[in-house]
Design an enzyme around this catalytic site. Sequence first.
Site, PDB file in Angstrom:
ATOM      1  NE  ARG A  57       0.126   1.379   3.027  1.00  0.00           N
ATOM      2  CZ  ARG A  57       0.944   2.370   3.438  1.00  0.00           C
ATOM      3  NH1 ARG A  57       2.297   1.689   3.458  1.00  0.00           N
ATOM      4  NH2 ARG A  57       0.654   3.609   4.047  1.00  0.00           N
ATOM      5  N   GLY A  58       0.327   2.554  -0.091  1.00  0.00           N
ATOM      6  CA  GLY A  58       1.101   3.684  -0.167  1.00  0.00           C
ATOM      7  C   GLY A  58       1.039   3.502  -1.930  1.00  0.00           C
ATOM      8  CB  ALA A  59       0.559   6.773  -4.028  1.00  0.00           C
ATOM      9  NE  ARG A 100      -7.079   0.627  -1.770  1.00  0.00           N
ATOM     10  CZ  ARG A 100      -5.562   1.159  -0.630  1.00  0.00           C
ATOM     11  NH1 ARG A 100      -4.666   1.108  -0.859  1.00  0.00           N
ATOM     12  NH2 ARG A 100      -5.956   1.923  -0.176  1.00  0.00           N
ATOM     13  CD  GLN A 207      -3.031   2.725   6.562  1.00  0.00           C
ATOM     14  OE1 GLN A 207      -3.619   3.499   7.571  1.00  0.00           O
ATOM     15  NE2 GLN A 207      -3.580   2.357   6.109  1.00  0.00           N
ATOM     16  CG  ASP A 248      -3.166   7.865  -1.497  1.00  0.00           C
ATOM     17  OD1 ASP A 248      -2.332   8.538  -0.158  1.00  0.00           O
ATOM     18  OD2 ASP A 248      -3.250   6.937  -2.080  1.00  0.00           O
ATOM     19  CG  ASN A 258      -2.316  11.294   2.213  1.00  0.00           C
ATOM     20  OD1 ASN A 258      -2.119  10.397   1.845  1.00  0.00           O
ATOM     21  ND2 ASN A 258      -1.811  11.613   3.944  1.00  0.00           N
ATOM     22  CE  LYS A 259      -5.359   5.595   4.101  1.00  0.00           C
ATOM     23  NZ  LYS A 259      -6.263   4.877   3.951  1.00  0.00           N
TER      24      LYS A 259
HETATM   25  O1  MRU Z   1      -4.510   2.930   2.450  1.00  0.00           O
HETATM   26  P1  MRU Z   1      -2.829   3.682   2.088  1.00  0.00           P
HETATM   27  O2  MRU Z   1      -2.198   2.683   3.437  1.00  0.00           O
HETATM   28  O3  MRU Z   1      -2.362   2.551   1.055  1.00  0.00           O
HETATM   29  O4  MRU Z   1      -2.924   4.698   2.402  1.00  0.00           O
HETATM   30  C1  MRU Z   1      -2.126   5.347   2.029  1.00  0.00           C
HETATM   31  C2  MRU Z   1      -1.343   6.553   1.921  1.00  0.00           C
HETATM   32  O5  MRU Z   1      -2.909   7.798   2.392  1.00  0.00           O
HETATM   33  C3  MRU Z   1       0.057   7.439   2.105  1.00  0.00           C
HETATM   34  O6  MRU Z   1      -0.205   8.558   2.774  1.00  0.00           O
HETATM   35  C4  MRU Z   1      -0.544   8.027   0.365  1.00  0.00           C
HETATM   36  O7  MRU Z   1      -0.042   6.602  -0.265  1.00  0.00           O
HETATM   37  C5  MRU Z   1       1.133   8.516   0.530  1.00  0.00           C
HETATM   38  S1  MRU Z   1       2.612   7.103   0.418  1.00  0.00           S
HETATM   39  C6  MRU Z   1       3.899   7.891  -0.103  1.00  0.00           C
END
Ligand code: MRU
Length: 361
Positions: A57-59, A100, A207, A248, A258-259
Site C-alpha cells: 500500500r502507499g501510492a 484501488r 498505518q 495519493d 491523502n489518508k
Molecule cells: O490506504 P493506504 O495505506 O494505501 O494510504 C496511504 C496513504 O494515504 C499515504 O499517505 C500515501 O499513499 C502516500 S505514500 C508515499
Amino acid sequence: MSLDTAEPTLETLGWVGNAIDGHVRLIDQTRLPTEFVRIDCRDVSSVWEAIRSLRVRGAPAIGIAAAFGAVLGGQKAGTGDLDSLRRGLLDASAYLRTSRPTAVNLFWALDRIERTIEENRGLDGPTLLERVLTEARAIADEDKVMCRSIGRFGAELVGTGQGILTHCNAGGLATADYGTALAVIFSAHSAGKAVHVFADETRPLLQGARLTAWELQRRGVPVTLICDNMAAQVMKEGKVQMVIVGADRIAANGDTANKIGTYGVALLAKAHGIPFYVAAPSSTFDLSLPDGSSIPIEQRDPREITQGFGRQTAPEGISVYNPAFDVTPAQLIDAIVTERGLIRPVDAKTIRKTLGPPRSS
Ligand code: MRU
C-alpha cells in the site's frame, strides 16, 4: 523471517528472477509490526489481492506492484503467440486498474506499461515481455531516486529540534524505498537536526501505529505515537512545529487526496499557526483534474471499522461510513515537496511551472 531492525533500507517490493518465470516479492504489510514476512505473488490475481487488502500500500508502491503484476499476465499468456501475449499483458493491466481507485500512481504506472507494449509492436514475444519487465523495474528504480531527492529538498524546511507530526505512512513501505514525507524526516535526522516525530495512529487500519512508528523506530528517529484525536492537544501544548504527510493524488490546483484524517490535521495546523506540508513525487499529480472535487475516493469494507484486527468493537448491524481518503484544499497546504523542488505557493501556476507541461497518456 525474523524482524531485523538494524537494516537501514527496505526492499518493499521487487521482481525475483527473469521475465519468463520470475515473480513479484513484497513485504506483507498487514503482518507488521509483529512479523516481517515477504510473500511471493506468482499471478495477476494475487498482486490484485495484495493491493486491495493493503499487503502492499502507499501510492508509489501500489503503482510499482501493478507494473510488475502486468508482467505476470504476460507470462500466463505465454510468449509463443504475439497477439495473445499482448492481450494477456493488456488484460492484466485493465484488471489491476480495478484494485484501488484513489492513488493516481497506479494508473500512471500502468499507462507507462501500456505505452511500452504499444511502442514495441515490432518485437518478438520473449523480447517484448523482457521489455515490459525492464519498464516495471525502471518505475521502481526511478521511485527510489525521486524519494531521495524529495528527502533532500524537504529537509530544508525542517528546523533543528522541531516536533513534526505525520499521518498515515508515507515511508519506505509506501514506496520502492525511503518514502516521501518520511524521507524528509529521515534526511533531516541524518543531517543531525534532532527532530522528534508525533505519529498519528491513523484509524481505522493503523498505518501510523503499525508502519510509521515501526519505520522511524528502526531507523533510530525519536517518535511518539498518539491517537488521531490527540493531535489538537499535542499542537496546543506547543510540541509540533510542522506537519508533513504524503499524497495519493494531487489535482492541478494543488488540492490533495491523502489518508482519511489528513484534512482534519491540516485544519488543526492552520488553527495553531503550524506549517502544513505535503511530500509527493511528480507521479502523484493528476493535472487532468482541475481540482480535488473529482478525485475518486475509495470506500472500504465497514468491517475495517467494526471488526478491525479481529475483535468486534461496534454493535451488530450498525451503519458505517468508511471513506479511505479525504481531500485537503490547496489553501491549507504551505508547500508541496517534489523531486523537482518545492512548490510554494501551492497553486496551478506554480505546479505547472515546477512539473512542466501535462503528461499525455
Ligand atoms: O490506504 P493506504 O495505506 O494505501 O494510504 C496511504 C496513504 O494515504 C499515504 O499517505 C500515501 O499513499 C502516500 S505514500 C508515499
